[in-house]
Design an enzyme around this catalytic site. Structure first.
Site, short mmCIF file in Angstrom:
data_model
loop_
_atom_site.label_atom_id
_atom_site.label_comp_id
_atom_site.label_asym_id
_atom_site.label_seq_id
_atom_site.Cartn_x
_atom_site.Cartn_y
_atom_site.Cartn_z
N SER A 173 -20.07 -9.09 3.18
CA SER A 173 -18.76 -8.21 3.16
C SER A 173 -17.44 -8.69 3.64
CB SER A 173 -19.14 -6.73 4.05
OG SER A 173 -19.50 -7.09 5.30
N GLY A 228 -16.80 -11.04 7.05
CA GLY A 228 -15.78 -11.88 7.07
C GLY A 228 -14.77 -11.92 8.09
N GLU A 240 -17.26 -16.15 0.94
CA GLU A 240 -17.27 -15.52 -0.21
C GLU A 240 -17.59 -14.03 0.10
OE1 GLU A 240 -16.73 -16.81 -2.90
OE2 GLU A 240 -17.27 -18.92 -2.59
N CYS A 289 -21.32 -9.50 -6.40
CA CYS A 289 -19.89 -9.59 -5.70
C CYS A 289 -18.80 -9.60 -7.12
CB CYS A 289 -19.51 -10.59 -4.68
SG CYS A 289 -20.20 -12.13 -5.53
C1 UN1 Z 1 -22.69 -12.91 -6.13
O1 UN1 Z 1 -22.69 -11.91 -6.47
O2 UN1 Z 1 -22.73 -13.20 -4.54
O3 UN1 Z 1 -20.93 -14.69 -11.48
C2 UN1 Z 1 -22.70 -14.19 -6.73
C3 UN1 Z 1 -21.94 -14.21 -11.16
C4 UN1 Z 1 -23.24 -15.18 -10.37
C5 UN1 Z 1 -22.87 -15.33 -9.34
C6 UN1 Z 1 -22.63 -13.97 -8.09
N1 UN1 Z 1 -23.04 -16.38 -11.00
O4 UN1 Z 1 -22.00 -13.12 -11.25
#
Ligand code: UN1
Length: 507
Positions: A242, A246, A263, A297
């Site tokens: 989250s 971070g 990320e 994400c």
């Molecule tokens: C994530 O949700 O942390 O593009 C990574 C995507 C996947 C990676 C997601 N290749 O949805």
């Protein structure tokens, strides 16, 4: 259609055991941690959690192994990753089963996650022969100016439950060919897939004769993550989670001048323009918004649709959502599995309440599916919003798709960029000008900007990551490998004269 029959915890335990046995994992017996499954919401096995001494030893081992690993030729380092990739191929379905058990992903998405691991291994093996530096034209006669990339050190990987193995493998495959060593602190929610993936890497280490400490796994709570953050021997902290996490990690790593690769949260949007192929857009939207039960994400969270086609698209979307089979992710017919926990379900319900209080209208979904277990199953929701209110600007890690309408492209783009996060984005249009404007410098402000394809499901070949509160990191393909190395600039004088740069004369 939704089938509310869910496997029993006993069946899941047996299936998990079988997969672990085939991989060769011996569970660390003890206390401190529980493997659990969101499918029934129950505990599966008690596990021994790593303690402070384990954390210290792991970092020491990795730092020690780095001393030999950094001088092992990169293509030889690639052999380790190639062997690991082959083991992943052999155990693809076992690993996918563990991902389904612990993260609740449906079979095809769990297999897809393992495929990402295999793909990044292939990519990294190729990269091991391409850690290219460059030669730069020197302004001085008889001089050579060059740039070389060297291994960085110990990489601390902190990963999340939703991609419990792939995100670690993106980091680890590249870090290893770059000559780094890795200490991994996965989510406490996914210890079994972590043990399995780490065990396969152990097997590859043994088979190729790589130093034993090239990687370490810590099954522990956030305290272990904090130690990776604080320890000056950890040269790079690569953290996925989250934005709140971070915000805690980044300043602490910066205070010791360590490197961070972040990320963090996304609040991904798709613009659907009047010229869009609506059937194609529909399929892409449903996968991006409801796939993985909204727990990527890159999940699509905001749909910005042109006023003239909004009714048509929303009626198709509503119909598709009402047919989405929610339930046991091991059933072939299921498309939407459980949320990771009761807390996640509570957050989804609260977000829906807040959306309603902010003027939202629930067009579909948002209701509980009773499976008679402790698993948290909810139908993915579509909520029409009067504007980009507070709840729309937040990332709720659940399948809620907020819908906003627009009349001009400028208005759509302004709405699109007016959130704190900047991970993934897309536009559905057949208008080439509009598509190009969306991906241009003053278009989408995200790290990923797609055309006629959804926001989620990126290939590993591109650099993955985003801007603003997403944290700015880039992982996996393209030249993300450089983040795992240190750059050395070298000037060699092969003349007999000492020539100073900038025409400076001295002595
Ligand atoms: C994530 O949700 O942390 O593009 C990574 C995507 C996947 C990676 C997601 N290749 O949805």
């Amino acid at each position: 259609m939704t089938d509310t029959t869910v496997a029993t915890t006993e069946t899941l335990r047996a299936r998990t055991r079988a997969a672990l046995d085939r991989i060769g994992v011996v569970l660390p017996e003890g206390a401190g941690l529980h493997a659990r499954t969101p499918i029934t919401g129950d505990d599966l096995f008690p596990l021994r959690a790593s303690n402070r001494v384990d954390v210290e030893t792991a970092i020491t081992d990795a730092a020690q192994a780095f001393r030999t690993w950094r001088t092992t030729p990169a293509p030889v380092r690639g052999e380790l990753v190639r062997t690991f990739g082959e083991l992943l191929r052999t155990h693809k379905t076992d690993l996918a089963d563990l991902i389904t058990v612990e993260a609740g992903k449906i079979g095809s998405e769990a297999l897809g996650e393992v495929q990402e691991m295999i793909d990044i291994c292939d990519f990294a093996v190729g990269q091991s022969r391409q850690l290219y530096g460059r030669t730069i034209a020197s302004e001085r006669p008889g001089h050579r100016l060059a740039e070389t990339w060297h291994p960085l050190g110990v990489v601390g990987v902190i990963s999340a439950f939703n991609f419990p193995a792939a995100v670690w493998s993106w980091n680890t495959a590249l870090a290893l060919v770059c000559g780094d060593t890795v200490v991994w602190k996965p989510s406490e929610l996914t210890p079994l897939i972590s043990l399995a993936a780490a065990h396969l890497l152990d097997r590859a280490v043994a088979a190729t004769g790589a130093p034993d400490g090239v990687h370490r796994l810590l099954l522990a709570d956030r305290d272990a993550g904090e130690r990776l953050v604080e320890d000056p021997r950890v040269a790079l902290v690569s953290a996925t989670g989250s934005t709140r996490m971070g915000r805690e990690v980044a300043p602490r790593v910066a205070a010791r001048f360590g490197r961070c690769l972040l990320e963090l949260g996304g609040n991904n949007a798709a613009i659907v323009a009047p010229s869009a192929d609506l059937d194609l857009a529909l399929q892409a939207v449903v996968f991006s918004a409801a796939g993985t039960a909204g727990q990527r994400c890159t999940t699509l969270r905001r749909l910005i649709v042109h006023h003239d086609i909004a009714d048509r698209l929303l009626s198709k979307l509503g119909a598709a959502y009402r047919k989405l089979p929610v339930g046991d992710p091991f059933l072939d017919t299921t498309l939407v599995g459980p949320l990771i926990s009761a807390t996640a379900a509570k957050r989804m319900r609260e977000a829906l309440e807040q959306a309603k209080a902010e003027g939202g209208k629930v067009l579909a979904g948002g209701s509980e599916v009773d499976t008679g277990t402790n698993g948290a199953y909810l139908t993915p929701a579509i909520v029409a919003m009067p504007g980009q209110t507070a709840i729309v600007r937040e990332e709720t890690f659940a399948p809620i798709l907020f819908v906003l309408t627009y009349r001009t492209f400028e208005e759509a783009l302004a709405l699109h960029n007016d959130v704190p996060q900047g991970l993934s984005s897309s536009i559905f249009t057949r208008d080439q000008q509009e598509a190009e404007r969306f991906v241009a410098a003053d278009g989408s402000d995200c790290g990923i900007a797609n055309v006629n394809i959804g926001t989620s499901g990126a290939e590993i070949g591109g650099a993955f990551g985003g801007e603003k509160e997403t944290g700015g990191g880039r992982e996996s393909g393209s030249d993300a490998w450089r983040g795992y190395m240190r750059r050395v600039t070298t000037t060699v004088n092969y003349s007999a004269e000492l020539t100073l740069a900038q025409n400076v004369s001295f002595l």
